[in-house]
Design a protein around this motif. Structure first.
Motif, PDB file in Angstrom:
ATOM      1  N   ASN A  27     -13.263  -8.018   9.458  1.00 37.97           N
ATOM      2  CA  ASN A  27     -12.638  -9.526   9.402  1.00 37.97           C
ATOM      3  C   ASN A  27     -11.984  -9.711   8.254  1.00 37.97           C
ATOM      4  OD1 ASN A  27     -13.758 -10.136  12.109  1.00 37.97           O
ATOM      5  ND2 ASN A  27     -15.976 -10.128  11.042  1.00 37.97           N
ATOM      6  N   PHE A  28     -11.544  -8.722   7.543  1.00 40.15           N
ATOM      7  CA  PHE A  28     -10.652  -8.978   6.320  1.00 40.15           C
ATOM      8  C   PHE A  28      -9.109  -9.498   7.038  1.00 40.15           C
ATOM      9  CE2 PHE A  28     -13.794  -6.375   4.216  1.00 40.15           C
ATOM     10  CZ  PHE A  28     -13.950  -7.279   2.991  1.00 40.15           C
ATOM     11  N   SER A  29      -8.739 -10.438   6.283  1.00 41.64           N
ATOM     12  CA  SER A  29      -7.191 -10.536   6.343  1.00 41.64           C
ATOM     13  C   SER A  29      -6.505  -9.575   5.531  1.00 41.64           C
ATOM     14  CB  SER A  29      -7.104 -12.157   5.888  1.00 41.64           C
ATOM     15  OG  SER A  29      -5.539 -12.424   5.760  1.00 41.64           O
ATOM     16  N   LEU A  30      -5.440  -9.195   6.174  1.00 38.38           N
ATOM     17  CA  LEU A  30      -4.472  -8.213   5.486  1.00 38.38           C
ATOM     18  C   LEU A  30      -3.192  -7.918   5.786  1.00 38.38           C
ATOM     19  CD1 LEU A  30      -4.097  -5.187   7.172  1.00 38.38           C
ATOM     20  CD2 LEU A  30      -6.535  -5.225   7.065  1.00 38.38           C
ATOM     21  N   LYS A  31      -2.468  -7.639   4.830  1.00 39.38           N
ATOM     22  CA  LYS A  31      -1.157  -7.424   4.923  1.00 39.38           C
ATOM     23  C   LYS A  31      -0.476  -5.775   4.509  1.00 39.38           C
ATOM     24  CE  LYS A  31       0.581 -11.806   4.364  1.00 39.38           C
ATOM     25  NZ  LYS A  31       1.429 -12.957   3.690  1.00 39.38           N
ATOM     26  N   ALA A  32       0.065  -5.013   5.522  1.00 37.66           N
ATOM     27  CA  ALA A  32       0.274  -3.865   4.939  1.00 37.66           C
ATOM     28  C   ALA A  32       1.710  -3.146   4.674  1.00 37.66           C
ATOM     29  CB  ALA A  32      -0.347  -2.815   6.104  1.00 37.66           C
ATOM     30  N   PHE A  48      -3.912  -6.671   0.236  1.00 35.52           N
ATOM     31  CA  PHE A  48      -2.495  -6.315   0.379  1.00 35.52           C
ATOM     32  C   PHE A  48      -2.907  -4.444   0.462  1.00 35.52           C
ATOM     33  CE2 PHE A  48      -2.418 -10.419  -1.417  1.00 35.52           C
ATOM     34  CZ  PHE A  48      -1.389 -11.013  -0.565  1.00 35.52           C
ATOM     35  N   LEU A  49      -2.234  -3.899   1.387  1.00 36.51           N
ATOM     36  CA  LEU A  49      -2.481  -2.376   1.666  1.00 36.51           C
ATOM     37  C   LEU A  49      -0.920  -1.921   1.088  1.00 36.51           C
ATOM     38  CD1 LEU A  49      -4.205  -1.825   4.834  1.00 36.51           C
ATOM     39  CD2 LEU A  49      -5.305  -1.498   2.488  1.00 36.51           C
ATOM     40  N   VAL A  50      -0.707  -0.784   0.383  1.00 37.81           N
ATOM     41  CA  VAL A  50       0.479  -0.306  -0.052  1.00 37.81           C
ATOM     42  C   VAL A  50       0.323   1.293   0.083  1.00 37.81           C
ATOM     43  CG1 VAL A  50       2.523  -0.420  -1.457  1.00 37.81           C
ATOM     44  CG2 VAL A  50       0.925  -2.286  -1.339  1.00 37.81           C
ATOM     45  N   ASP A  51       0.793   1.805   1.183  1.00 35.75           N
ATOM     46  CA  ASP A  51       0.807   3.194   1.210  1.00 35.75           C
ATOM     47  C   ASP A  51       1.999   3.801   1.972  1.00 35.75           C
ATOM     48  OD1 ASP A  51      -0.251   6.082   1.928  1.00 35.75           O
ATOM     49  OD2 ASP A  51      -2.035   5.412   1.226  1.00 35.75           O
ATOM     50  N   THR A  66       4.614  -0.191   3.483  1.00 38.10           N
ATOM     51  CA  THR A  66       4.736   1.184   3.361  1.00 38.10           C
ATOM     52  C   THR A  66       5.425   1.745   2.092  1.00 38.10           C
ATOM     53  OG1 THR A  66       6.906   1.299   4.666  1.00 38.10           O
ATOM     54  CG2 THR A  66       4.767   1.557   5.868  1.00 38.10           C
ATOM     55  N   SER A  67       5.691   0.580   1.085  1.00 39.36           N
ATOM     56  CA  SER A  67       6.629   0.989  -0.151  1.00 39.36           C
ATOM     57  C   SER A  67       6.120  -0.028  -1.120  1.00 39.36           C
ATOM     58  CB  SER A  67       8.075   1.347   0.139  1.00 39.36           C
ATOM     59  OG  SER A  67       8.614  -0.194   0.346  1.00 39.36           O
ATOM     60  N   ALA A  68       6.215   0.141  -2.280  1.00 38.85           N
ATOM     61  CA  ALA A  68       6.079  -0.830  -3.559  1.00 38.85           C
ATOM     62  C   ALA A  68       7.167  -2.013  -3.367  1.00 38.85           C
ATOM     63  CB  ALA A  68       6.055  -0.118  -4.685  1.00 38.85           C
ATOM     64  N   PRO A  69       8.559  -1.496  -3.222  1.00 39.90           N
ATOM     65  CA  PRO A  69       9.505  -2.613  -3.135  1.00 39.90           C
ATOM     66  C   PRO A  69       9.240  -3.661  -2.012  1.00 39.90           C
ATOM     67  CG  PRO A  69      10.597  -0.608  -3.555  1.00 39.90           C
ATOM     68  CD  PRO A  69       8.997  -0.251  -3.202  1.00 39.90           C
ATOM     69  N   MET A  70       8.705  -3.231  -0.831  1.00 36.51           N
ATOM     70  CA  MET A  70       8.514  -3.997   0.381  1.00 36.51           C
ATOM     71  C   MET A  70       7.345  -5.031   0.025  1.00 36.51           C
ATOM     72  SD  MET A  70       8.495  -1.280   3.695  1.00 36.51           S
ATOM     73  CE  MET A  70       8.026  -2.817   4.828  1.00 36.51           C
ATOM     74  N   PHE A  71       6.352  -4.403  -0.685  1.00 33.88           N
ATOM     75  CA  PHE A  71       5.237  -5.407  -1.259  1.00 33.88           C
ATOM     76  C   PHE A  71       5.697  -6.327  -2.215  1.00 33.88           C
ATOM     77  CE2 PHE A  71       2.279  -5.873  -4.725  1.00 33.88           C
ATOM     78  CZ  PHE A  71       1.263  -6.730  -4.046  1.00 33.88           C
ATOM     79  N   LEU A  72       6.592  -6.096  -2.812  1.00 31.76           N
ATOM     80  CA  LEU A  72       7.074  -6.876  -4.221  1.00 31.76           C
ATOM     81  C   LEU A  72       7.867  -7.990  -3.534  1.00 31.76           C
ATOM     82  CD1 LEU A  72       7.708  -4.327  -7.138  1.00 31.76           C
ATOM     83  CD2 LEU A  72       5.785  -6.035  -7.119  1.00 31.76           C
ATOM     84  N   ASN A  78      -2.373   2.843   8.708  1.00 29.42           N
ATOM     85  CA  ASN A  78      -2.997   2.235  10.012  1.00 29.42           C
ATOM     86  C   ASN A  78      -4.582   2.431  10.160  1.00 29.42           C
ATOM     87  OD1 ASN A  78      -0.595   1.571  11.167  1.00 29.42           O
ATOM     88  ND2 ASN A  78      -0.009   3.606  11.969  1.00 29.42           N
ATOM     89  N   ALA A  79      -5.133   3.586   9.649  1.00 25.59           N
ATOM     90  CA  ALA A  79      -6.533   3.837   9.742  1.00 25.59           C
ATOM     91  C   ALA A  79      -7.086   2.570   8.685  1.00 25.59           C
ATOM     92  CB  ALA A  79      -6.760   5.186   9.213  1.00 25.59           C
ATOM     93  N   LEU A  80      -6.796   2.363   7.664  1.00 26.81           N
ATOM     94  CA  LEU A  80      -7.332   1.536   6.659  1.00 26.81           C
ATOM     95  C   LEU A  80      -7.102   0.061   7.222  1.00 26.81           C
ATOM     96  CD1 LEU A  80      -6.351   2.753   3.144  1.00 26.81           C
ATOM     97  CD2 LEU A  80      -8.521   2.819   4.238  1.00 26.81           C
ATOM     98  N   SER A  81      -6.051  -0.220   7.929  1.00 33.54           N
ATOM     99  CA  SER A  81      -5.745  -1.442   8.607  1.00 33.54           C
ATOM    100  C   SER A  81      -6.689  -1.794   9.665  1.00 33.54           C
ATOM    101  CB  SER A  81      -4.620  -1.572   9.111  1.00 33.54           C
ATOM    102  OG  SER A  81      -3.499  -1.622   8.123  1.00 33.54           O
ATOM    103  N   ARG A  82      -7.253  -0.776  10.504  1.00 32.74           N
ATOM    104  CA  ARG A  82      -8.164  -0.885  11.518  1.00 32.74           C
ATOM    105  C   ARG A  82      -9.517  -1.232  10.898  1.00 32.74           C
ATOM    106  NH1 ARG A  82      -5.040   3.315  13.856  1.00 32.74           N
ATOM    107  NH2 ARG A  82      -6.487   5.095  13.042  1.00 32.74           N
ATOM    108  N   LEU A  83      -9.985  -0.251   9.998  1.00 31.55           N
ATOM    109  CA  LEU A  83     -10.793  -0.369   9.447  1.00 31.55           C
ATOM    110  C   LEU A  83     -11.569  -1.777   8.822  1.00 31.55           C
ATOM    111  CD1 LEU A  83     -13.838   0.665   8.057  1.00 31.55           C
ATOM    112  CD2 LEU A  83     -12.459   1.355   6.224  1.00 31.55           C
TER     113      LEU A  83
END
Length: 203
Positions: free
Chosen positions: A29-34, A9-12, A36-42, A19-24
């Motif tokens: 082959n990691f599954s991820l969710k990105a 779970f990327l939160v930035d 842009t804010s803490a409230p969105m993540f929560l 975007n750069a971390l997501s591409r990396l």
């Protein structure tokens, strides 16, 4: 080998970093969710999903450290890796004392990030295995009768059969029967194993 269920779970709030971390990570082959804010993540966070969180320290509104506190207060044991453009020792120490896996400086080196993620994955797997074990112990404990539970409590406290019988107002041989049933139901063969089991269940 990566657990296919393990999600990062990327939160930035910096979309370029996100975007750069997501591409990396997708390239690895990691599954991820990105987010842009803490409230969105929560709003979308599901603690039952295996994974770790990579959090920016400085974000508007709820920052990374405050998000860490929010997760901890909610009972989440999600491993956390912090990223920051302006790291300082007090903030780093605070994050690590609160249980963070690592505190990395932007631009983060790929090897450092992947090493931290590997530690987070290992910790997450161990935590989830421990939770499963404790749940199994609780199921076995629920099989005990009230009297067997009383005997269990006294046995792990180091009381002898004779002493327990005196406290509970029954015969020593009756205590031996209860004690045997407790050991059988809990699947242990010694008092030492019984003590370890109850410590895990925090009895």
């Amino acid at each position: 080998m990566k657990d296919p269920a393990f999600t990062i779970f990327l939160v930035d709030d910096d979309t370029r970093v996100l975007n750069a971390l997501s591409r990396l990570l997708r390239a690895r082959n990691f599954s991820l969710k990105a987010f842009t804010s803490a409230p969105m993540f929560l709003a979308e966070h599901d603690g039952s999903v295996p994974g770790c969180a990579i959090l920016d320290v400085s974000m508007p509104g709820l920052n990374g450290l405050e998000l860490q506190q929010t997760l901890t207060a909610a009972g989440s044991q999600r491993p956390i890796i912090f990223l920051t453009a302006k790291g300082d020792i007090p903030t780093s120490v605070r994050a690590m004392r609160a249980g963070a896996i690592d505190f990395l400086t932007k631009p983060v080196k790929e090897t450092e990030l992947l090493t931290a993620i590997a530690r987070a994955e290992k910790q997450d797997a161990a935590t989830r295995a421990a939770i499963v074990e404790i749940d199994e112990i609780k199921v076995r404990l629920a099989m005990l009768t009230p009297r067997e539970r009383e005997v269990l409590t006294q046995v792990v406290a180091g009381r002898l059969n004779k002493q327990i019988a005196g406290d509970l107002g029954t015969a020593e041989k009756t205590i031996k029967v209860h004690r045997g049933r407790v050991m059988m139901k809990l699947g242990v063969r010694s008092v030492a194993d019984l003590v370890r089991l109850t410590e895990k269940a925090r009895i």
